[in-house]
Design an enzyme around this catalytic site. Structure first.
Site, PDB file in Angstrom:
ATOM      1  N   LYS A  52      86.782  29.615  43.132  1.00 48.80           N
ATOM      2  CA  LYS A  52      87.300  28.265  43.391  1.00 48.80           C
ATOM      3  C   LYS A  52      88.718  28.409  43.909  1.00 48.80           C
ATOM      4  CE  LYS A  52      84.453  25.293  40.600  1.00 48.80           C
ATOM      5  NZ  LYS A  52      83.422  26.335  40.387  1.00 48.80           N
ATOM      6  N   ASP A  80      83.410  28.324  46.548  1.00 44.15           N
ATOM      7  CA  ASP A  80      82.859  27.053  46.057  1.00 44.15           C
ATOM      8  C   ASP A  80      83.571  25.895  46.749  1.00 44.15           C
ATOM      9  OD1 ASP A  80      81.171  28.299  44.254  1.00 44.15           O
ATOM     10  OD2 ASP A  80      82.390  27.868  42.493  1.00 44.15           O
ATOM     11  N   GLN A 139      78.659  20.250  51.036  1.00 49.00           N
ATOM     12  CA  GLN A 139      78.060  19.265  50.123  1.00 49.00           C
ATOM     13  C   GLN A 139      77.332  18.174  50.910  1.00 49.00           C
ATOM     14  OE1 GLN A 139      81.998  18.580  48.869  1.00 49.00           O
ATOM     15  NE2 GLN A 139      81.751  19.446  46.808  1.00 49.00           N
ATOM     16  N   ARG A 142      76.245  27.971  51.325  1.00 47.16           N
ATOM     17  CA  ARG A 142      75.476  27.401  50.213  1.00 47.16           C
ATOM     18  C   ARG A 142      75.481  25.891  50.432  1.00 47.16           C
ATOM     19  NH1 ARG A 142      78.553  27.711  44.986  1.00 47.16           N
ATOM     20  NH2 ARG A 142      77.764  29.820  44.790  1.00 47.16           N
ATOM     21  N   LYS A 150      74.093  19.370  46.741  1.00 46.44           N
ATOM     22  CA  LYS A 150      74.316  17.925  46.857  1.00 46.44           C
ATOM     23  C   LYS A 150      75.795  17.584  46.741  1.00 46.44           C
ATOM     24  CE  LYS A 150      69.920  16.137  45.110  1.00 46.44           C
ATOM     25  NZ  LYS A 150      69.243  15.430  43.989  1.00 46.44           N
ATOM     26  N   GLY A 151      76.498  18.232  45.824  1.00 50.01           N
ATOM     27  CA  GLY A 151      77.903  17.892  45.537  1.00 50.01           C
ATOM     28  C   GLY A 151      77.981  17.202  44.191  1.00 50.01           C
ATOM     29  N   ARG A 153      81.088  18.866  33.644  1.00 50.59           N
ATOM     30  CA  ARG A 153      80.332  18.542  34.870  1.00 50.59           C
ATOM     31  C   ARG A 153      78.837  18.776  34.669  1.00 50.59           C
ATOM     32  NH1 ARG A 153      84.644  21.053  37.559  1.00 50.59           N
ATOM     33  NH2 ARG A 153      83.412  22.887  38.097  1.00 50.59           N
ATOM     34  N   ARG A 154      78.501  19.863  33.991  1.00 55.78           N
ATOM     35  CA  ARG A 154      77.084  20.158  33.777  1.00 55.78           C
ATOM     36  C   ARG A 154      76.452  19.134  32.847  1.00 55.78           C
ATOM     37  NH1 ARG A 154      78.303  23.123  37.339  1.00 55.78           N
ATOM     38  NH2 ARG A 154      77.506  21.276  38.334  1.00 55.78           N
TER      39      ARG A 154
HETATM   40  C1  LIG Z   1      74.110  27.620  42.619  1.00 55.80           C
HETATM   41  C2  LIG Z   1      74.799  26.299  42.670  1.00 55.80           C
HETATM   42  C3  LIG Z   1      76.120  26.237  43.059  1.00 55.80           C
HETATM   43  C4  LIG Z   1      76.775  25.009  43.151  1.00 55.80           C
HETATM   44  N1  LIG Z   1      78.043  24.960  43.659  1.00 55.80           N
HETATM   45  C5  LIG Z   1      78.623  23.756  43.858  1.00 55.80           C
HETATM   46  C6  LIG Z   1      79.874  23.646  44.531  1.00 55.80           C
HETATM   47  O1  LIG Z   1      80.480  24.629  44.962  1.00 55.80           O
HETATM   48  N2  LIG Z   1      80.402  22.402  44.685  1.00 55.80           N
HETATM   49  C7  LIG Z   1      79.773  21.276  44.242  1.00 55.80           C
HETATM   50  O2  LIG Z   1      80.289  20.164  44.437  1.00 55.80           O
HETATM   51  N3  LIG Z   1      78.582  21.356  43.592  1.00 55.80           N
HETATM   52  C8  LIG Z   1      78.007  22.557  43.402  1.00 55.80           C
HETATM   53  N4  LIG Z   1      76.778  22.625  42.774  1.00 55.80           N
HETATM   54  C9  LIG Z   1      76.251  21.440  42.056  1.00 55.80           C
HETATM   55  C10 LIG Z   1      75.426  20.586  42.961  1.00 55.80           C
HETATM   56  O3  LIG Z   1      76.248  19.936  43.898  1.00 55.80           O
HETATM   57  C11 LIG Z   1      74.667  19.513  42.165  1.00 55.80           C
HETATM   58  O4  LIG Z   1      75.583  18.730  41.488  1.00 55.80           O
HETATM   59  C12 LIG Z   1      73.676  20.063  41.163  1.00 55.80           C
HETATM   60  O5  LIG Z   1      73.017  21.170  41.676  1.00 55.80           O
HETATM   61  C13 LIG Z   1      72.633  19.006  40.804  1.00 55.80           C
HETATM   62  O6  LIG Z   1      71.957  18.584  41.958  1.00 55.80           O
HETATM   63  P1  LIG Z   1      70.433  18.946  42.255  1.00 55.80           P
HETATM   64  O7  LIG Z   1      70.294  19.223  43.707  1.00 55.80           O
HETATM   65  O8  LIG Z   1      69.986  20.013  41.352  1.00 55.80           O
HETATM   66  O9  LIG Z   1      69.672  17.562  42.034  1.00 55.80           O
HETATM   67  P2  LIG Z   1      69.600  16.622  40.749  1.00 55.80           P
HETATM   68  O10 LIG Z   1      68.810  15.452  41.207  1.00 55.80           O
HETATM   69  O11 LIG Z   1      70.956  16.374  40.184  1.00 55.80           O
HETATM   70  O12 LIG Z   1      68.784  17.467  39.702  1.00 55.80           O
HETATM   71  C14 LIG Z   1      67.400  17.693  39.840  1.00 55.80           C
HETATM   72  C15 LIG Z   1      66.830  17.946  38.459  1.00 55.80           C
HETATM   73  O13 LIG Z   1      67.380  19.149  37.936  1.00 55.80           O
HETATM   74  C16 LIG Z   1      67.640  19.020  36.549  1.00 55.80           C
HETATM   75  N5  LIG Z   1      69.059  19.188  36.283  1.00 55.80           N
HETATM   76  C17 LIG Z   1      70.082  19.153  37.174  1.00 55.80           C
HETATM   77  N6  LIG Z   1      71.253  19.404  36.566  1.00 55.80           N
HETATM   78  C18 LIG Z   1      70.972  19.596  35.254  1.00 55.80           C
HETATM   79  C19 LIG Z   1      71.762  19.905  34.111  1.00 55.80           C
HETATM   80  N7  LIG Z   1      73.075  20.090  34.197  1.00 55.80           N
HETATM   81  N8  LIG Z   1      71.138  20.050  32.932  1.00 55.80           N
HETATM   82  C20 LIG Z   1      69.792  19.895  32.817  1.00 55.80           C
HETATM   83  N9  LIG Z   1      68.999  19.613  33.876  1.00 55.80           N
HETATM   84  C21 LIG Z   1      69.573  19.455  35.066  1.00 55.80           C
HETATM   85  C22 LIG Z   1      67.124  17.657  36.150  1.00 55.80           C
HETATM   86  O14 LIG Z   1      65.789  17.780  35.747  1.00 55.80           O
HETATM   87  C23 LIG Z   1      67.222  16.869  37.435  1.00 55.80           C
HETATM   88  O15 LIG Z   1      66.346  15.799  37.453  1.00 55.80           O
HETATM   89  C24 LIG Z   1      76.087  23.832  42.745  1.00 55.80           C
HETATM   90  C25 LIG Z   1      74.755  23.892  42.363  1.00 55.80           C
HETATM   91  C26 LIG Z   1      74.100  25.095  42.343  1.00 55.80           C
HETATM   92  C27 LIG Z   1      72.660  25.114  41.968  1.00 55.80           C
END
Ligand SMILES: Cc1cc2nc3c(=O)[nH]c(=O)nc-3n(C[C@H](O)[C@H](O)[C@H](O)COP(=O)(O)OP(=O)(O)OC[C@H]3O[C@@H](n4cnc5c(N)ncnc54)[C@H](O)[C@@H]3O)c2cc1C
Length: 306
Positions: free
Chosen positions: A91, A125, A155, A176, A179-180, A280-281
């Site tokens: 980061k 990131d 994103q 990578r 969604k963001g 955030r998680r």
């Molecule tokens: C490898 C990786 C790197 C990333 N790096 C960045 C970055 O640099 N900058 C940035 O802004 N974002 C980053 N993200 C986060 C990303 O932007 C999303 O916020 C995150 O991945 C959730 O979006 P989704 O596409 O999984 O869809 P979502 O619709 O959010 O999730 C789909 C399904 O996955 C499950 N799920 C998702 N998150 C969780 C959780 N925390 N706990 C339990 N179940 C969950 C749920 O079942 C949900 O319905 C990263 C994500 C990944 C996978």
């Protein structure tokens, strides 16, 4: 998200740290590099790749930024020594971006050059929109300065991303796509769930058209299947793209991708600065109310829980 879950998300910062720590434990390897090493070994045994992230985005001094640079040096040494299949994610705020662009650039270059010594790779990131311009500029500076072992994150929720992809296309960036996660104003970001999905697919298509290596970072079933469709239509081999997921999230879906022969990289954060990442998680966890409630009730009853 249910009403109770939304309410919990709003009050998360008020929840005592020990509870946050406990319920977010699944998302973090631990506080030490040895913890990350153990987790990456397990992932590698399961046929998954990893990217190690040293947690530490809230630094406020040059010295703290340098500590993170040194931590990454230790990470590369450990990857080499232990024969791990892992790259790293960084980061820019952790490397001093808010203290100064040039300071951050010097720190990032040190990390990227150190990675190059062992043929490794650094993913930058993407943080909130106050850093987007600088992050893209930094990536461009490094690539134009001859460093190839570096990639960026874009994103899909940002309206500008499709243009950023077109601007970066001549570099054939290693991206990578996610969604963001940050909360951004409607003027610059899509907020509607389906609009974000739609833009994700559009951006992925544009990246693949530009010949980019893409890390398709999502746990969204629909986007995983759209990703599979797009790479399938282009006849890409497994070395030409990868899926990416976060540690502790939708492990069964990840295992299925691996079984089907796709490359899957897991994001493995470790470190003492676990709090912001954990929040955030938890904010994204659709069942957050259940976890928090179970843990709180368990504590009130004097149980440790599972
Ligand atoms: C490898 C990786 C790197 C990333 N790096 C960045 C970055 O640099 N900058 C940035 O802004 N974002 C980053 N993200 C986060 C990303 O932007 C999303 O916020 C995150 O991945 C959730 O979006 P989704 O596409 O999984 O869809 P979502 O619709 O959010 O999730 C789909 C399904 O996955 C499950 N799920 C998702 N998150 C969780 C959780 N925390 N706990 C339990 N179940 C969950 C749920 O079942 C949900 O319905 C990263 C994500 C990944 C996978």
């Amino acid at each position: 998200m249910a009403l109770l879950d939304r309410a919990i998300v709003r009050v998360l910062p008020a929840i005592p740290r020990p509870i946050v720590r406990k319920v977010s434990g699944r998302y973090i390897a631990g506080t030490e590099l040895a913890d990350a090493c153990r987790v990456v070994k397990r992932l590698n045994d399961e046929g998954k790749l990893a990217t190690i992230d040293v947690l530490g985005e809230e630094i406020s001094s040059r010295e703290e930024a340098l500590e993170i640079v040194r931590a990454y040096h230790d990470v590369f040494e450990t990857i080499e020594r232990e024969g791990l299949d892992s790259n790293v994610s960084v980061k820019l705020t952790g490397l001093g971006l808010k203290l100064g662009y040039d300071l951050c650039r010097a720190n990032l270059e040190r990390v990227v050059r150190h990675a190059a010594e062992s043929d490794n790779f650094v993913r930058i990131d993407m943080e909130d929109s106050s850093s987007t311009n600088d992050t893209i500029r930094m990536y461009r500076d490094l690539r134009e300065g001859g460093l190839e072992n570096v990639g960026i994150v874009l994103q899909a929720y940002l309206r500008r991303t499709i243009m950023d992809i077109r601007d970066l296309a001549p570099l054939r960036p290693n991206v990578r796509l996610c969604k963001g996660i940050y909360i951004e104003p409607l003027a610059i970001a899509y907020r509607d769930f389906d609009e974000v999905r739609e833009n994700f697919v559009l951006c992925l298509d544009e990246l693949l058209r530009a010949g980019s290596y893409v890390g398709i970072a999502t746990h969204d079933e629909y986007l995983i299947s759209e990703g599979l469709r797009l790479v399938g239509e282009r006849g890409l081999t497994r070395e030409q793209y990868e899926f990416q997921m976060l540690l502790g999230v939708r492990e069964a879906a990840g295992a299925e991708l691996v079984r089907e022969g796709h490359r899957l990289r897991i994001y493995v954060p470790y470190g003492k600065e676990w709090y912001s990442y954990s929040l955030r998680r938890l904010q994204e966890n659709p069942k957050i109310a259940g976890y928090i409630a179970a843990d709180t009730v368990g504590r009130l009853l004097g149980r440790n829980g599972t």
